[in-house]
Enzyme design. Sequence first.
Site, short mmCIF file in Angstrom:
data_model
loop_
_atom_site.label_atom_id
_atom_site.label_comp_id
_atom_site.label_asym_id
_atom_site.label_seq_id
_atom_site.Cartn_x
_atom_site.Cartn_y
_atom_site.Cartn_z
N CYS A 310 1.03 -1.24 -0.02
CA CYS A 310 -0.04 0.14 -0.06
C CYS A 310 0.91 1.27 0.19
O CYS A 310 0.29 2.39 -0.16
CB CYS A 310 -0.98 -0.03 1.06
SG CYS A 310 -0.17 -0.55 2.89
N LYS A 369 2.96 9.58 -3.68
CA LYS A 369 1.54 9.27 -4.43
C LYS A 369 1.44 10.14 -5.49
O LYS A 369 0.51 9.88 -6.59
CB LYS A 369 0.61 9.60 -3.44
CG LYS A 369 0.45 9.06 -1.85
CD LYS A 369 -0.58 7.72 -2.12
CE LYS A 369 -0.23 6.60 -1.17
NZ LYS A 369 -0.11 7.12 -0.03
N GLU A 372 2.87 8.25 -8.04
CA GLU A 372 1.92 6.85 -8.21
C GLU A 372 0.70 7.19 -9.22
O GLU A 372 0.34 6.45 -10.08
CB GLU A 372 1.50 6.45 -7.09
CG GLU A 372 0.66 5.05 -6.89
CD GLU A 372 0.15 4.59 -5.86
OE1 GLU A 372 -0.49 5.38 -5.12
OE2 GLU A 372 -0.12 3.51 -5.62
N GLU A 377 -0.35 2.64 -15.60
CA GLU A 377 -1.15 1.44 -15.57
C GLU A 377 -2.33 1.87 -14.65
O GLU A 377 -3.33 1.20 -14.36
CB GLU A 377 -0.44 0.31 -14.77
CG GLU A 377 0.06 0.47 -13.43
CD GLU A 377 1.65 1.00 -13.51
OE1 GLU A 377 2.00 1.62 -14.48
OE2 GLU A 377 2.13 0.51 -12.69
N CYS A 514 3.16 6.80 7.43
CA CYS A 514 2.81 7.80 6.61
C CYS A 514 2.71 9.18 7.75
O CYS A 514 2.70 10.38 7.14
CB CYS A 514 1.25 7.86 6.07
SG CYS A 514 1.34 6.29 4.93
S1 SF4 Z 1 3.85 8.64 3.22
FE1 SF4 Z 1 5.70 7.47 3.18
S2 SF4 Z 1 5.18 5.57 3.96
FE2 SF4 Z 1 3.12 6.68 3.40
S3 SF4 Z 1 2.51 5.80 1.54
FE3 SF4 Z 1 3.89 7.71 1.17
S4 SF4 Z 1 6.03 6.97 0.85
FE4 SF4 Z 1 4.74 5.35 1.82
#
Ligand code: SF4
Lengths: 590, 159
Positions: A310, A369, A372, A377, A514
């Site tokens: 995740c 993110k 991402e 995809e 996070c």
């Molecule tokens: S904030 Fe850091 S730990 Fe959370 S999803 Fe993003 S990269 Fe991963």
Amino acid sequence: MNMIKLIIDGKPIEVPSDTTILKAAKTVGIDIPTLCYFELKDMNIENRPGGCRICVVEVKGRRNLAPACNTMVAEGMEVYTHNIRVLNARRTVLELILSDHPAECLTCAKSGNCELQSMAQQLGVRELPYQGEQSKYRKDTSPAIIRDVDKCIMCRRCEMMCNDVQTVGALSAVNRGFMAVVAPAFEMNLEKSPCTYCGQCVSVCPTGALTEVDHSRNVINALADPAKTVIVQTAPAVRAALGEEFGLAPGTLVTGKMVAALRRLGFDYVFDTDFAADLTIMEEGTELLDRLTRYLKGDKDVKLPILTSCCPGWVNFFEHNFPEMRDIPSTAKSPQQMFGPIAKEYFAKKLGIDRKNMIVVSIMPCLAKKYECQRDEFKVDGDPDVNFSLSTRELAHLIKASNIDFNSLPADDFDNPLGESTGASVIFGTTGGVIEAACRTAYELYTGKKLQKVDFTELRGLENVRHATIDFDGLPINIGIAHGLGNARKLLEDIRDGKSQFHAIEIMACPGGCIGGGGQPFHHGDSSVIKQRAAALYREDAGKPIRKSHENPFIIELYKEFLGKPCGEKSHHLLHTHYFDKSAGVFVEE
Amino acid sequence: MAKIKLSEKKIQELKDVCKTFNNDKGELINVLHKAQSLFGYLPAELQEIIAKELNCSVAHVYGVVTFYSYFTMLPKGKHPVSICLGTACYVRGAEKVLEEFKRQLKIQVGETTPDGKFSLSCLRCVGACGLAPVVLVGEKVYGRVAPDGVADIIAEYNT
Ligand code: SF4
Ligand code: SF4
Ligand code: SF4
Ligand code: FES
Ligand code: FES
């Protein structure tokens, strides 16, 4: 440890011999200014290059001033931290740093949070006596992070984070003297490096040299477009940190105010990534149980341990560093990317609108993110499932820029159906939370029994690598947890060498999970901030009427009405993904 | 960045060099020294291999290569031409001499002529200020060089 007696500014003190002058002074309330020095207490993170010399002090009997952050105490030492010689030297050091720094505070993204700016204020610099040539370097914009190294002061905190903590090694100090910069290998752009976009370098950079790519303008424009239905999802960790941007104490939960603010910003629907986190648990938990049952039946090909998937920073990391093991992580998408297709393929249809007319915005503690949601995809005919990802910091700016008095807002509730969530999803935001949430669901699905106690406290905490054995009604399940990519690397190397005893492992790229993400309000090295954010999430979980993902009524409804069953055909198509080998820096599909 | 192809044999030699230093990343500088004497220069591919062998990041290897001026990422010509731009040489017109070399060899500083004969680089004071401006070709020192003497120097090596 033997104790050392010394005198700092006339105050006699006694400290253990491995103490720096900086820390010794702190014990008697003397706060020596620092710039390159950085520490996250209890998390094993320290940067002590002794390079900037802002922290110089006079040690009686020594010819040169000593950097307090990097000089150990000694028996009988007499230290002066603010006599005139020290004050003059400190000011000169700062003035020299400033002479090679663009004076762009008016428009700099870091203004107000910049440690160089505060230092100039603290030392009362009102003019710049040294004027000379300034170093010039190109700006480097990647999908998530902007490097503007003209603002770099070579504190090398980012290098420490990227190399020592994350073991990614995307950044290093290169060249020398006036030409020195922190850069990827061969001074390529970050995008060409093994960078994971975890954003940890951004979260420790004292200046505006490293910042996130700002997508607020895109969101403002979308909100102003009457043809678009704009919906927003908010990640769990955001509600535990956003308040800090408005002067509230770290660990203040602002869920209701955040929802109210988003509604005032003009979003048509305010939904919760937590809903998608519950969905993630359904998919990831089912996958875990499936692999486990096959393994228990003697299937030799089954891949265990299963790794959580995740965290996109973590996904980037194993795609770059362990591509040969990319069939081990769960194929479940991250909650952000599960939310996208549910919004555009399910909710949009319910509303009777075309997916192209729906804009999905995510509010994330995370910079990975941003990258991402741009991955190919996760697009349908070029239309991304999630259009824009804003950091917690960007949301705070947006609120401030929209005449919203955040602190006086009355609490509001998320919309349905994609706004309902359980306590299990809330703790996704902290290290150990995802696997605890998975255990709550997997236990009940596997044993068919009700959990007596939903709190798996043995999975909580901040130690770098943790393990616990959970009793699934006679079946011991070994769980591993790592946060920070350097810690993840250790667990992965064990798996590669066939030494791993785990059935399931949770990995979060950011120290703390996070809550310590690269898009969160700056903690400026205060690790208690991260701890309080974690405590806030566990508080929110404890206060939720439903605390297990599979009991979320809207999740049950979604499977009944649309998805069928977890890991079924539709889920597979919409909620699962596959990974790439990026070790050569190029995309090679399997 | 242009890719160069290293031969399998050379790569093996390089790996052996790393092995003689126990693949210890603390020995990076020594490995780089050896590698440069083996290959003449340190192209990107070579740095990637060294990083892999010593288990450290490529960025770190590049950081070390660019920190020390005796490491170079460019192949040197058969006759490396170095022009001193130290204060004494500069004051006595070294820059004009440099311009003349660039013009006649049709290359920039840090480049090599297509036939591989000459490469051009600049130096800080080489300690022969009495002879300023100073030019080095390989090991040979030329003193009091004027722009109109450049053609003669080049001709010496062009036979
Ligand atoms: S904030 Fe850091 S730990 Fe959370 S999803 Fe993003 S990269 Fe991963
Ligand atoms: S985002 Fe993470 S991986 Fe990328 S350079 Fe920064 S610390 Fe390194
Ligand atoms: S980019 Fe930022 S963190 Fe990195 S060395 Fe420069 S100022 Fe320090
Ligand atoms: S803070 Fe001590 S040298 Fe930079
Ligand atoms: S300045 Fe050229 S030799 Fe000294």
